[in-house]
Design a protein around this motif. Structure first.
Motif, PDB file in Angstrom:
ATOM      1  N   ALA A 146       0.818  -1.214   0.000  1.00  0.00           N
ATOM      2  CA  ALA A 146       0.000   0.000   0.000  1.00  0.00           C
ATOM      3  C   ALA A 146       0.845   1.255   0.000  1.00  0.00           C
ATOM      4  O   ALA A 146       0.459   2.272  -0.561  1.00  0.00           O
ATOM      5  N   GLU A 147       2.039   1.179   0.626  1.00  0.00           N
ATOM      6  CA  GLU A 147       2.835   2.387   0.751  1.00  0.00           C
ATOM      7  C   GLU A 147       3.363   2.890  -0.586  1.00  0.00           C
ATOM      8  O   GLU A 147       3.855   4.010  -0.683  1.00  0.00           O
ATOM      9  N   HIS A 148       3.284   2.087  -1.651  1.00  0.00           N
ATOM     10  CA  HIS A 148       3.816   2.476  -2.945  1.00  0.00           C
ATOM     11  C   HIS A 148       2.786   3.227  -3.804  1.00  0.00           C
ATOM     12  O   HIS A 148       3.114   3.676  -4.887  1.00  0.00           O
ATOM     13  N   HIS A 149       1.569   3.325  -3.339  1.00  0.00           N
ATOM     14  CA  HIS A 149       0.516   3.990  -4.096  1.00  0.00           C
ATOM     15  C   HIS A 149       0.360   5.434  -3.636  1.00  0.00           C
ATOM     16  O   HIS A 149       0.436   5.728  -2.447  1.00  0.00           O
ATOM     17  N   GLN A 150       0.147   6.312  -4.601  1.00  0.00           N
ATOM     18  CA  GLN A 150      -0.083   7.721  -4.307  1.00  0.00           C
ATOM     19  C   GLN A 150      -1.461   8.121  -4.831  1.00  0.00           C
ATOM     20  O   GLN A 150      -1.865   7.683  -5.908  1.00  0.00           O
TER      21      GLN A 150
ATOM     22  N   GLY B  26     -16.099  -7.121 -15.766  1.00  0.00           N
ATOM     23  CA  GLY B  26     -15.521  -6.738 -14.484  1.00  0.00           C
ATOM     24  C   GLY B  26     -14.928  -5.342 -14.518  1.00  0.00           C
ATOM     25  O   GLY B  26     -14.657  -4.786 -15.584  1.00  0.00           O
ATOM     26  N   LEU B  27     -14.755  -4.783 -13.345  1.00  0.00           N
ATOM     27  CA  LEU B  27     -14.151  -3.457 -13.209  1.00  0.00           C
ATOM     28  C   LEU B  27     -13.153  -3.501 -12.069  1.00  0.00           C
ATOM     29  O   LEU B  27     -13.503  -3.847 -10.938  1.00  0.00           O
ATOM     30  N   LYS B  28     -11.911  -3.163 -12.362  1.00  0.00           N
ATOM     31  CA  LYS B  28     -10.879  -3.132 -11.330  1.00  0.00           C
ATOM     32  C   LYS B  28     -10.835  -1.742 -10.711  1.00  0.00           C
ATOM     33  O   LYS B  28     -10.785  -0.738 -11.420  1.00  0.00           O
ATOM     34  N   VAL B  29     -10.858  -1.696  -9.394  1.00  0.00           N
ATOM     35  CA  VAL B  29     -10.830  -0.412  -8.695  1.00  0.00           C
ATOM     36  C   VAL B  29      -9.782  -0.440  -7.587  1.00  0.00           C
ATOM     37  O   VAL B  29      -9.441  -1.499  -7.052  1.00  0.00           O
ATOM     38  N   ASN B  30      -9.264   0.730  -7.283  1.00  0.00           N
ATOM     39  CA  ASN B  30      -8.437   0.922  -6.096  1.00  0.00           C
ATOM     40  C   ASN B  30      -9.320   1.466  -4.985  1.00  0.00           C
ATOM     41  O   ASN B  30     -10.196   2.308  -5.232  1.00  0.00           O
ATOM     42  N   VAL B  31      -9.101   1.007  -3.787  1.00  0.00           N
ATOM     43  CA  VAL B  31      -9.882   1.455  -2.633  1.00  0.00           C
ATOM     44  C   VAL B  31      -8.998   2.309  -1.736  1.00  0.00           C
ATOM     45  O   VAL B  31      -7.906   1.877  -1.327  1.00  0.00           O
TER      46      VAL B  31
ATOM     47  N   THR C 131      -5.264   6.990   2.333  1.00  0.00           N
ATOM     48  CA  THR C 131      -4.424   5.801   2.457  1.00  0.00           C
ATOM     49  C   THR C 131      -4.920   4.714   1.511  1.00  0.00           C
ATOM     50  O   THR C 131      -6.115   4.369   1.527  1.00  0.00           O
ATOM     51  N   PHE C 132      -4.014   4.196   0.683  1.00  0.00           N
ATOM     52  CA  PHE C 132      -4.388   3.107  -0.214  1.00  0.00           C
ATOM     53  C   PHE C 132      -4.658   1.846   0.607  1.00  0.00           C
ATOM     54  O   PHE C 132      -3.870   1.465   1.472  1.00  0.00           O
ATOM     55  N   LEU C 133      -5.795   1.181   0.309  1.00  0.00           N
ATOM     56  CA  LEU C 133      -6.173  -0.010   1.060  1.00  0.00           C
ATOM     57  C   LEU C 133      -5.907  -1.278   0.265  1.00  0.00           C
ATOM     58  O   LEU C 133      -5.139  -2.143   0.676  1.00  0.00           O
TER      59      LEU C 133
END
Length: 213
Positions: free
Chosen positions: A19-23, A130-135, A114-116
């Motif tokens: 998660a820490e690599h996502h902005q 399907g749909l890919k999402v970031n939470v 915060t990226f989950l």
């Protein structure tokens, strides 16, 4: 509401270790349809919006372009950069100008989010199904609560769930077009020009979200 909270807890438990690599990204200009549902399943509002990502401006009009049997009729023009907004009554040619104490809204990821985890809605194995999402998650600065925001890989917000000790709301984003179709909607109506800024009562927090609480 219980099911939504359970889903949020499940996502917390299954968060990726990277998660820490996502902005956080920022949404593009958009025109679309926004619905607001309470945790009890009540349709609170439904309406068209225009969002200027660069200028940080938002116009939301419920029960106008899409008449529904909802409990709220709103026409809001938000200037997040300036910290002000207008509650507009076009029928009576009147408006109220108020200060914004909180600029959080469901159409953009907060900078401190915060990226989950990354999830697939629908099927990841069947093309077109399907749909890919970031939470993304974080605290609500103006209330004792948290939010969970699902965003596409292209940074389009799909849904945002806000929950506090006393209430919860689900914002769903639909029929999105990546353009500002009517720029005039983001300008102050002539009958609102020169309107004085109303004094904010002590203890009141004005925000886009609080208009639905």
């Amino acid at each position: 509401m219980y099911a939504a909270v359970t889903l949020f807890v499940f996502m917390c438990l299954t968060a990726t270790t990277h998660a820490e690599h996502h902005q956080p990204c920022h949404s593009p200009n958009m025109t679309g349809l926004l619905t607001v549902m309470t945790g009890k399943g009540e349709l609170k509002a439904m309406g068209a919006y225009t969002y200027d990502s660069m200028g940080k401006k938002l116009r939301f009009r419920s029960n106008e372009s899409y008449p529904m049997n909802t409990s709220l009729g709103l026409d809001l023009l938000m200037f997040f950069e300036e910290g002000i907004f207008y509650e507009i009554d076009s029928k009576n040619q009147s408006c109220e100008k108020k200060a914004l104490q909180c600029t959080m809204h469901p159409l953009d990821i907060p900078d401190d989010a915060t990226f989950l985890t990354a999830l697939h809605s629908g099927s990841a194995s069947i093309e077109g199904e399907g749909l890919k999402v970031n939470v993304w998650t974080g605290p609500m600065s103006e209330a004792k609560g948290h939010y969970s925001m699902s965003v596409t890989m292209g940074c389009l917000p799909v849904s945002t769930f806000y929950f506090t000790e006393s209430t919860s709301f689900l914002f769903s984003n639909m029929e999105v077009e990546l353009e500002i179709k009517d720029p005039d909607l983001l300008t102050v109506p002539s009958f609102c020009l020169g309107q004085p800024l109303e004094e904010t009562p002590e203890g009141t927090v004005n925000s886009f979200l609080n208009e639905f609480m």
